[in-house]
Design an enzyme around this catalytic site. Structure first.
Site, mmCIF file in Angstrom:
data_model
loop_
_atom_site.group_PDB
_atom_site.id
_atom_site.type_symbol
_atom_site.label_atom_id
_atom_site.label_comp_id
_atom_site.label_asym_id
_atom_site.label_seq_id
_atom_site.Cartn_x
_atom_site.Cartn_y
_atom_site.Cartn_z
ATOM 1 N N ASP A 10 0.498 -1.364 -0.408
ATOM 2 C CA ASP A 10 -0.207 -0.322 0.119
ATOM 3 C C ASP A 10 0.921 1.412 -0.350
ATOM 4 O O ASP A 10 1.707 1.168 -0.352
ATOM 5 C CB ASP A 10 -1.304 -0.056 1.310
ATOM 6 N N CYS A 67 3.047 -3.173 4.519
ATOM 7 C CA CYS A 67 2.323 -2.008 4.313
ATOM 8 C C CYS A 67 3.417 -1.031 5.532
ATOM 9 O O CYS A 67 4.351 -1.777 5.935
ATOM 10 C CB CYS A 67 0.889 -2.038 4.971
ATOM 11 N N THR A 69 2.994 -0.796 8.792
ATOM 12 C CA THR A 69 3.500 -1.366 10.027
ATOM 13 C C THR A 69 4.004 -3.488 9.584
ATOM 14 O O THR A 69 4.013 -4.358 10.340
ATOM 15 C CB THR A 69 2.747 -1.462 11.035
ATOM 16 N N HIS A 100 10.367 -23.430 10.223
ATOM 17 C CA HIS A 100 8.976 -23.104 11.677
ATOM 18 C C HIS A 100 7.271 -23.058 11.308
ATOM 19 O O HIS A 100 7.275 -24.026 11.193
ATOM 20 C CB HIS A 100 9.180 -23.034 13.372
ATOM 21 N N HIS A 135 7.501 -29.445 12.636
ATOM 22 C CA HIS A 135 7.002 -28.351 12.595
ATOM 23 C C HIS A 135 5.385 -28.498 10.866
ATOM 24 O O HIS A 135 4.950 -27.529 11.563
ATOM 25 C CB HIS A 135 8.006 -27.182 11.787
#
Ligand code: RB5
Length: 149
Positions: A10, A67, A69, A100, A135
């Site tokens: 974004d 974006c 954050t 993992h 995993h």
């Protein structure tokens, strides 16, 4: 044939997307750039959906979403079947997201990471294989069953 990475950002991630596109090409990937193309405000879920669709439809094997954050992109991307999006902040989370969690979408915060740290995260993420084993059992517990033929 080179793997394809679908990339989208974004407005909060646009500058970092411009930094990372050439890095991905230098790593040997084909890049599917799904926008955005400027710092004009846009809605991050639309771009998360575009990358998720490209993976679900088999047009890309991997995704990178950016974006401000990374939080909104990771929330939105993980609503889509077939996406395991990891919000990554450093080399450790980049490595463990692959080892993992078998993440297939790397999510970064353009307002959180500097360009050199983001490049490091990108390189480590794509250089690290999934460990499988215990995993794989855990990832299977939250993964939708594949449609049978
Ligand atoms: C856009 O201002 C910002 O909210 C977005 O880039 C992102 O950080 C959302 O999680």
């Amino acid at each position: 044939m080179a793997d394809t990475v679908a990339v989208a950002a974004d407005h909060g991630g646009y500058d970092l997307k411009c930094v990372l596109l050439p890095e991905l090409r230098a790593l040997g990937f084909d890049v599917l750039d799904l926008g955005t193309e400027s710092r004009e405000p846009v809605d991050y879920p639309d771009f998360a959906a575009a990358v998720a669709r490209s993976i679900e439809e088999g047009r890309a094997r991997w995704g990178v979403l950016i974006c401000g954050t990374g939080i909104g992109m990771s929330m939105a991307a993980n609503r889509h079947r077939g996406v395991r999006a990891a919000l990554v902040h450093d080399g450790l989370t980049a490595r463990l997201g692959r080892q993992h969690n078998d993440a297939n979408v790397l999510v970064l915060g353009g307002r959180v990471l500097g360009p050199e740290l983001a490049k490091d995260c990108l390189k480590i993420f794509f250089a690290t294989p999934f460990e499988g084993g215990r995993h794989a059992r855990r990832v299977a517990k939250f993964s939708p069953a594949k449609a049978s033929a």
